[in-house]
Design a protein around this motif. Structure first.
Motif, PDB file in Angstrom:
ATOM      1  N   ASP A 133       0.835  -1.208   0.000  1.00  0.00           N
ATOM      2  CA  ASP A 133       0.000   0.000   0.000  1.00  0.00           C
ATOM      3  C   ASP A 133       0.867   1.254   0.000  1.00  0.00           C
ATOM      4  O   ASP A 133       0.565   2.238  -0.693  1.00  0.00           O
ATOM      5  CB  ASP A 133      -0.915   0.000   1.220  1.00  0.00           C
ATOM      6  CG  ASP A 133      -1.993  -1.069   1.141  1.00  0.00           C
ATOM      7  OD1 ASP A 133      -2.276  -1.547   0.023  1.00  0.00           O
ATOM      8  OD2 ASP A 133      -2.551  -1.424   2.197  1.00  0.00           O
ATOM      9  N   LEU A 134       1.931   1.228   0.781  1.00  0.00           N
ATOM     10  CA  LEU A 134       2.842   2.376   0.811  1.00  0.00           C
ATOM     11  C   LEU A 134       3.499   2.583  -0.550  1.00  0.00           C
ATOM     12  O   LEU A 134       3.648   3.721  -1.010  1.00  0.00           O
ATOM     13  CB  LEU A 134       3.908   2.162   1.894  1.00  0.00           C
ATOM     14  CG  LEU A 134       3.407   2.368   3.334  1.00  0.00           C
ATOM     15  CD1 LEU A 134       4.356   1.723   4.334  1.00  0.00           C
ATOM     16  CD2 LEU A 134       3.257   3.863   3.621  1.00  0.00           C
ATOM     17  N   ALA A 135       3.876   1.494  -1.211  1.00  0.00           N
ATOM     18  CA  ALA A 135       4.477   1.604  -2.544  1.00  0.00           C
ATOM     19  C   ALA A 135       3.487   2.214  -3.527  1.00  0.00           C
ATOM     20  O   ALA A 135       3.856   3.033  -4.382  1.00  0.00           O
ATOM     21  CB  ALA A 135       4.925   0.227  -3.028  1.00  0.00           C
ATOM     22  N   ALA A 136       2.197   1.849  -3.400  1.00  0.00           N
ATOM     23  CA  ALA A 136       1.166   2.406  -4.282  1.00  0.00           C
ATOM     24  C   ALA A 136       0.983   3.895  -4.062  1.00  0.00           C
ATOM     25  O   ALA A 136       0.512   4.612  -4.954  1.00  0.00           O
ATOM     26  CB  ALA A 136      -0.157   1.678  -4.047  1.00  0.00           C
ATOM     27  N   LEU A 137       1.391   4.357  -2.882  1.00  0.00           N
ATOM     28  CA  LEU A 137       1.293   5.785  -2.562  1.00  0.00           C
ATOM     29  C   LEU A 137       2.604   6.523  -2.821  1.00  0.00           C
ATOM     30  O   LEU A 137       2.729   7.699  -2.489  1.00  0.00           O
ATOM     31  CB  LEU A 137       0.886   5.956  -1.094  1.00  0.00           C
ATOM     32  CG  LEU A 137      -0.486   5.393  -0.716  1.00  0.00           C
ATOM     33  CD1 LEU A 137      -0.697   5.473   0.786  1.00  0.00           C
ATOM     34  CD2 LEU A 137      -1.599   6.133  -1.452  1.00  0.00           C
ATOM     35  N   GLY A 138       3.569   5.811  -3.389  1.00  0.00           N
ATOM     36  CA  GLY A 138       4.832   6.446  -3.756  1.00  0.00           C
ATOM     37  C   GLY A 138       5.917   6.382  -2.709  1.00  0.00           C
ATOM     38  O   GLY A 138       6.947   7.058  -2.839  1.00  0.00           O
ATOM     39  N   THR A 139       5.723   5.578  -1.672  1.00  0.00           N
ATOM     40  CA  THR A 139       6.725   5.446  -0.610  1.00  0.00           C
ATOM     41  C   THR A 139       7.412   4.095  -0.749  1.00  0.00           C
ATOM     42  O   THR A 139       6.783   3.048  -0.571  1.00  0.00           O
ATOM     43  CB  THR A 139       6.074   5.557   0.784  1.00  0.00           C
ATOM     44  OG1 THR A 139       5.430   6.824   0.902  1.00  0.00           O
ATOM     45  CG2 THR A 139       7.124   5.432   1.878  1.00  0.00           C
ATOM     46  N   ALA A 140       8.691   4.112  -1.060  1.00  0.00           N
ATOM     47  CA  ALA A 140       9.432   2.877  -1.301  1.00  0.00           C
ATOM     48  C   ALA A 140       9.703   2.123  -0.006  1.00  0.00           C
ATOM     49  O   ALA A 140       9.771   2.712   1.078  1.00  0.00           O
ATOM     50  CB  ALA A 140      10.757   3.193  -1.992  1.00  0.00           C
ATOM     51  N   GLU A 141       9.868   0.808  -0.129  1.00  0.00           N
ATOM     52  CA  GLU A 141      10.157  -0.032   1.027  1.00  0.00           C
ATOM     53  C   GLU A 141      11.405   0.452   1.758  1.00  0.00           C
ATOM     54  O   GLU A 141      11.453   0.454   2.997  1.00  0.00           O
ATOM     55  CB  GLU A 141      10.335  -1.479   0.566  1.00  0.00           C
ATOM     56  CG  GLU A 141      10.632  -2.456   1.680  1.00  0.00           C
ATOM     57  CD  GLU A 141      10.716  -3.895   1.186  1.00  0.00           C
ATOM     58  OE1 GLU A 141      11.451  -4.691   1.808  1.00  0.00           O
ATOM     59  OE2 GLU A 141      10.055  -4.227   0.171  1.00  0.00           O
ATOM     60  N   ARG A 142      12.410   0.874   1.019  1.00  0.00           N
ATOM     61  CA  ARG A 142      13.649   1.369   1.632  1.00  0.00           C
ATOM     62  C   ARG A 142      13.363   2.568   2.535  1.00  0.00           C
ATOM     63  O   ARG A 142      13.920   2.667   3.640  1.00  0.00           O
ATOM     64  CB  ARG A 142      14.635   1.770   0.536  1.00  0.00           C
ATOM     65  CG  ARG A 142      15.894   2.460   1.050  1.00  0.00           C
ATOM     66  CD  ARG A 142      16.729   2.995  -0.107  1.00  0.00           C
ATOM     67  NE  ARG A 142      15.965   3.870  -0.984  1.00  0.00           N
ATOM     68  CZ  ARG A 142      15.710   5.161  -0.688  1.00  0.00           C
ATOM     69  NH1 ARG A 142      16.136   5.685   0.449  1.00  0.00           N
ATOM     70  NH2 ARG A 142      15.018   5.900  -1.533  1.00  0.00           N
ATOM     71  N   GLN A 143      12.501   3.462   2.087  1.00  0.00           N
ATOM     72  CA  GLN A 143      12.171   4.639   2.893  1.00  0.00           C
ATOM     73  C   GLN A 143      11.483   4.254   4.196  1.00  0.00           C
ATOM     74  O   GLN A 143      11.753   4.840   5.250  1.00  0.00           O
ATOM     75  CB  GLN A 143      11.251   5.572   2.094  1.00  0.00           C
ATOM     76  CG  GLN A 143      11.895   6.216   0.883  1.00  0.00           C
ATOM     77  CD  GLN A 143      10.882   7.015   0.069  1.00  0.00           C
ATOM     78  OE1 GLN A 143      10.087   6.458  -0.697  1.00  0.00           O
ATOM     79  NE2 GLN A 143      10.893   8.317   0.263  1.00  0.00           N
ATOM     80  N   VAL A 144      10.602   3.279   4.113  1.00  0.00           N
ATOM     81  CA  VAL A 144       9.878   2.832   5.307  1.00  0.00           C
ATOM     82  C   VAL A 144      10.852   2.226   6.308  1.00  0.00           C
ATOM     83  O   VAL A 144      10.808   2.527   7.506  1.00  0.00           O
ATOM     84  CB  VAL A 144       8.795   1.808   4.939  1.00  0.00           C
ATOM     85  CG1 VAL A 144       8.051   1.350   6.194  1.00  0.00           C
ATOM     86  CG2 VAL A 144       7.822   2.389   3.923  1.00  0.00           C
ATOM     87  N   LYS A 145      11.749   1.387   5.826  1.00  0.00           N
ATOM     88  CA  LYS A 145      12.661   0.678   6.712  1.00  0.00           C
ATOM     89  C   LYS A 145      13.722   1.594   7.321  1.00  0.00           C
ATOM     90  O   LYS A 145      14.390   1.204   8.291  1.00  0.00           O
ATOM     91  CB  LYS A 145      13.314  -0.480   5.958  1.00  0.00           C
ATOM     92  CG  LYS A 145      12.317  -1.586   5.616  1.00  0.00           C
ATOM     93  CD  LYS A 145      12.972  -2.773   4.926  1.00  0.00           C
ATOM     94  CE  LYS A 145      11.971  -3.895   4.701  1.00  0.00           C
ATOM     95  NZ  LYS A 145      12.560  -5.079   4.042  1.00  0.00           N
ATOM     96  N   GLU A 146      13.872   2.777   6.770  1.00  0.00           N
ATOM     97  CA  GLU A 146      14.816   3.746   7.331  1.00  0.00           C
ATOM     98  C   GLU A 146      14.211   4.515   8.499  1.00  0.00           C
ATOM     99  O   GLU A 146      14.922   5.222   9.211  1.00  0.00           O
ATOM    100  CB  GLU A 146      15.269   4.726   6.244  1.00  0.00           C
ATOM    101  CG  GLU A 146      16.240   4.116   5.229  1.00  0.00           C
ATOM    102  CD  GLU A 146      16.586   5.071   4.105  1.00  0.00           C
ATOM    103  OE1 GLU A 146      15.941   6.153   4.025  1.00  0.00           O
ATOM    104  OE2 GLU A 146      17.496   4.753   3.311  1.00  0.00           O
ATOM    105  N   THR A 147      12.884   4.386   8.695  1.00  0.00           N
ATOM    106  CA  THR A 147      12.229   5.099   9.790  1.00  0.00           C
ATOM    107  C   THR A 147      12.264   4.270  11.066  1.00  0.00           C
ATOM    108  O   THR A 147      12.507   3.059  11.043  1.00  0.00           O
ATOM    109  CB  THR A 147      10.765   5.412   9.435  1.00  0.00           C
ATOM    110  OG1 THR A 147      10.034   4.178   9.299  1.00  0.00           O
ATOM    111  CG2 THR A 147      10.673   6.190   8.127  1.00  0.00           C
ATOM    112  N   SER A 148      11.995   4.937  12.167  1.00  0.00           N
ATOM    113  CA  SER A 148      11.914   4.266  13.472  1.00  0.00           C
ATOM    114  C   SER A 148      10.478   4.344  13.976  1.00  0.00           C
ATOM    115  O   SER A 148       9.760   5.300  13.674  1.00  0.00           O
ATOM    116  CB  SER A 148      12.842   4.950  14.486  1.00  0.00           C
ATOM    117  OG  SER A 148      14.193   4.865  14.070  1.00  0.00           O
TER     118      SER A 148
END
Length: 268
Positions: A133-148
């Motif tokens: 769902d995040l990818a469909a909204l333009g947020t890559a998996e790498r970006q998500v995993k960089e967050t805390s």
């Protein structure tokens, strides 16, 4: 083990009744070095558990997450919700399995151990729904995993890990009941509302977590109530209720913090 019983009893009293006028008699007392338990009726136990779950739904309805339920959520708020969800859902299958295996190892409630282990298998891949769902909204998996994770989510992860490996792993059913009930009550509703308003670009392709979680949990709440009918120990009742109450506090903390998560994402 007695100390753990006291822990769950007093934690349940504080979380459930600490700030109310509810007259609650201590369920565990020490008499001549021995302990005695007042076992409440099963109907009382289930009613209290239902009440705790209803408090979570009510709290969610009064928090920023309610914008999902009526379809008015912004893209950034929805991304924040999915991101925080991913930070705890990715551990759910593992902690469910730990709790089930712990119950089995302790020789406690074999049928409940099987329920938890089966649920662990069902929960596999739910984190991937959130990432899709995040990818469909333009947020890559790498970006998500960089967050805390936010502090409430980090606390929730620590809590479930503690519960799963404690002498009372049955307490994990309080976590499961509270969150599964919320999903049944609000997940599908949120997906429908977000798609109907269409305020978020490509939202039709970004609700797989809400749809999947809502559908997967139908009937599970009733199943949990049925299996909990076999639990007679007051200390175990307290453990389940305290865990449900703790889950409510941490989940509503996450929901209240979503605006802040969204703002930090925008500022990054």
């Amino acid at each position: 083990l007695l100390l753990y019983k006291l822990f769950w009893t007093y934690l349940a009293q504080y979380l459930l009744f600490g700030k109310t006028n509810f007259q609650h008699t201590c369920t565990l007392r020490i008499v001549g070095g021995q302990h005695e338990e007042r076992v409440e009726s099963m109907s009382e136990f289930i009613l209290r558990l239902r009440g705790e779950a209803a408090l979570l739904v009510d709290a969610a309805d009064r928090s920023p997450i309610s914008a999902l339920f009526d379809g008015t959520a912004t893209k950034e708020l929805y991304i924040a919700f999915l991101q925080e969800t991913w930070h705890y859902v990715r551990f759910t299958s593992g902690t469910l399995l730990l709790a089930g295996e712990r119950l089995s190892k302790l020789g406690q409630h074999g049928w409940l151990a099987e329920v938890l282990i089966e649920k662990a298998e069902e929960e596999q891949g739910h984190d991937l729904w959130a990432l899709a769902d995040l990818a469909a909204l333009g947020t890559a998996e790498r970006q998500v995993k960089e967050t805390s994770p936010s502090p409430p989510v980090a606390a929730y992860n620590a809590w479930t890990s503690f519960v799963a490996t404690s002498p009372f792993p049955i307490a994990y059913l309080g976590v499961a009941y509270a969150l599964e009930n919320l999903a049944v009550q609000r997940a599908s509703k949120a997906a429908d509302a977000l798609r109907k308003t269409g305020r978020i670009p490509n939202i039709a392709n970004a609700v797989s977590y809400l749809v999947g979680h809502g559908e997967a949990d139908i009937g599970y709440v009733a199943e949990l109530e049925t299996v909990l009918e076999g639990v007679k120990s007051q200390a175990e009742h307290d453990a389940v209720l305290a865990s449900a109450a703790a889950t409510r506090l941490m989940y509503t903390g996450m929901a209240a913090n979503l605006d802040g998560v969204a703002q930090r994402r925008q500022a990054a």
